[in-house]
Design an enzyme around this catalytic site. Structure first.
Site, PDB file in Angstrom:
ATOM      1  N   ASP A  89      45.908  45.424  24.488  1.00  0.00           N
ATOM      2  CA  ASP A  89      46.838  44.941  23.731  1.00  0.00           C
ATOM      3  C   ASP A  89      47.724  45.845  22.816  1.00  0.00           C
ATOM      4  O   ASP A  89      48.810  45.857  22.621  1.00  0.00           O
ATOM      5  CB  ASP A  89      46.275  43.752  22.782  1.00  0.00           C
ATOM      6  CG  ASP A  89      45.513  42.901  23.354  1.00  0.00           C
ATOM      7  OD1 ASP A  89      45.665  42.635  24.628  1.00  0.00           O
ATOM      8  OD2 ASP A  89      44.721  42.016  22.945  1.00  0.00           O
ATOM      9  N   THR A 141      39.297  43.282  32.187  1.00  0.00           N
ATOM     10  CA  THR A 141      39.125  44.563  32.879  1.00  0.00           C
ATOM     11  C   THR A 141      39.288  45.777  32.017  1.00  0.00           C
ATOM     12  O   THR A 141      38.623  46.826  32.455  1.00  0.00           O
ATOM     13  CB  THR A 141      40.003  44.654  33.864  1.00  0.00           C
ATOM     14  OG1 THR A 141      41.404  44.338  33.461  1.00  0.00           O
ATOM     15  CG2 THR A 141      39.911  43.956  35.329  1.00  0.00           C
TER      16      THR A 141
HETATM   17  C1  GLA Z   1      41.787  40.034  24.548  1.00  0.00           C
HETATM   18  C2  GLA Z   1      41.447  41.676  24.316  1.00  0.00           C
HETATM   19  C3  GLA Z   1      41.734  42.625  25.267  1.00  0.00           C
HETATM   20  C4  GLA Z   1      41.460  42.032  26.529  1.00  0.00           C
HETATM   21  C5  GLA Z   1      41.798  40.574  26.938  1.00  0.00           C
HETATM   22  C6  GLA Z   1      41.175  40.365  28.164  1.00  0.00           C
HETATM   23  O1  GLA Z   1      43.373  40.182  24.428  1.00  0.00           O
HETATM   24  O2  GLA Z   1      42.236  42.240  23.026  1.00  0.00           O
HETATM   25  O3  GLA Z   1      41.591  43.860  25.093  1.00  0.00           O
HETATM   26  O4  GLA Z   1      40.058  42.565  26.764  1.00  0.00           O
HETATM   27  O5  GLA Z   1      41.330  39.865  25.763  1.00  0.00           O
HETATM   28  O6  GLA Z   1      41.786  40.697  29.287  1.00  0.00           O
END
Ligand code: GLA
Length: 388
Positions: free
Chosen positions: A178, A36
């Protein structure tokens, strides 16, 4: 001796001088709100107790010298002024990208010696990359005389910079979850982050206080987000938004889902369905947590997994097995976490059931001929900080 003290000692052993400081940042698991964060939606991550440390000292000659405990004896040496996207390969691309992004943004990064160590499981979907980026970003801004960014606005600015660094230097078109989690999470909470306006709220989440356990099941299937599958999902969502005349899929309200499904080309429909229903699940989980009823979120977690498996198509056999066996063994709910295609699942279980759930998942993996999973309980920990 503290871990930061040991990291400082390791710096001295590598570079022969004392470091100026030690900074650290955690890995994360996302409770819910998956795929999302590049659609203007919400996420709900928590920081892991597992961290990455960066010990650093300034250099006057503009060189960035990088050492990782994972590759003893190997020193990567780069000129900060010459850093450019595509120029650095391997693990060093993450810290090099951060130095490049900080310098470009006028943070005045000069040369530095940096030693890093981590206990965040690598390739497990637990954000070891963001932990590395953020620990190095704090170290380099710290060396450049910037106070540790205390307010959320400054931390989110650093989250944007480190995300941009990852895009430019590793080609991974990630969202901001993240890096924001590594910078803004706090003990005893999940971070409710709206990725359109970066509004954030700390939502209480203390499984132990409620007699619950949050388990992470690392399937040990190394996820390879950079193989293009992640980028393909992101591109599909962007194509869907364009076709529907909005900037981001989450500019649509859940009540517009049926109209959107009708309008879109068939291959894009499941992407839209996942993103809009996931937004509703995040809202439901937040309201249950704020009502002090964490047990009630289990159902939304499991529904979120089905959506990622069937609509967004980012799960894999091992993740599906972990989730279905955990639920059969009495867990309140379970789902894959992170980008998918391998990596980890999260499981919410009664404290009294947790050991049994872990045992059953292990047995099912053995019976299916999969590598034994690593299962551990986590409590929400603190975000990035200066340790010494
Ligand atoms: C990875 C990406 C995040 C996010 C997730 C899925 O961890 O680094 O930014 O998009 O996938 O939610």
């Amino acid at each position: 001796m503290s871990r930061a003290g040991r990291v400082a000692d390791a710096f001295r052993a590598v570079f022969g001088t004392a470091c100026a400081g030690v900074w650290s940042a955690p890995g994360r698991v996302n409770l819910i709100g998956e795929h999302t964060d590049y659609n203007g939606g919400s996420v709900l991550p928590l920081a892991l107790p597992h961290r990455t440390w960066a010990a650093a000292a300034p250099r006057a000659d503009g060189l960035l010298r990088l050492h990782s405990a994972r590759f003893p004896g190997e020193l990567v040496q780069l000129a900060v002024a010459e850093l450019a996207p595509g120029a650095v390969r391997g693990w060093a691309a993450y810290p090099a990208g951060v130095a490049w992004a900080l310098r470009r943004a006028g943070y005045g990064t000069g040369g530095a010696d940096v030693h890093v160590e981590t206990d965040v499981p690598l390739g497990a979907g637990l954000s070891s990359s963001a932990a590395l980026e953020v620990a190095v970003a704090l170290a380099l801004t710290g060396l450049a005389g910037r106070a540790f960014p205390a307010g959320y606005a400054a931390r989110l600015q650093l989250a944007r910079l480190t995300r941009d660094a990852e895009h430019a230097f590793t080609g991974m078109p990630c969202g901001i979850m993240d890096q924001a989690a590594a910078l803004c999470c706090t003990t005893g909470h999940v971070l409710h982050l709206g990725t359109r306006d970066l509004a954030l709220r700390q939502v209480p989440f203390d499984p132990a206080a409620h007699g619950l356990r949050l388990l992470v099941v690392d399937t040990r299937v190394v996820h390879a987000l950079r193989d293009g599958a992640y980028a393909a999902r992101r591109a599909g969502c962007e194509a869907g938004a364009r076709a529907l005349g909005v900037r981001l899929l989450c500019d649509l309200t859940p009540s517009q889902l049926d109209w959107g499904l009708w309008e879109l080309a068939p291959p894009l429909r499941p992407l839209l369905r996942h993103v809009l229903t996931e937004e509703e699940r995040v809202a439901r989980v937040v309201s249950r947590l704020e009502a002090g009823d964490p047990r009630a979120v289990g159902e939304s977690l499991t529904a979120g997994h089905a959506s990622l498996r069937d609509d967004f198509a980012v799960s894999c056999a091992e993740l599906d097995l972990a989730v279905s066996v955990a639920c059969r063994a009495g867990a309140l709910g379970a789902r894959m976490t992170g980008g998918g295609f391998g990596g980890s699942a999260v499981v919410l279980a009664e404290e009294t059931d947790a050991a049994g759930v872990a045992r059953e998942v292990g047995a099912a993996f053995a019976a299916a001929g999969h590598r034994p999973p690593r299962v551990f309980a986590v409590e929400p920990a603190d975000g990035a900080r200066r340790d010494r």
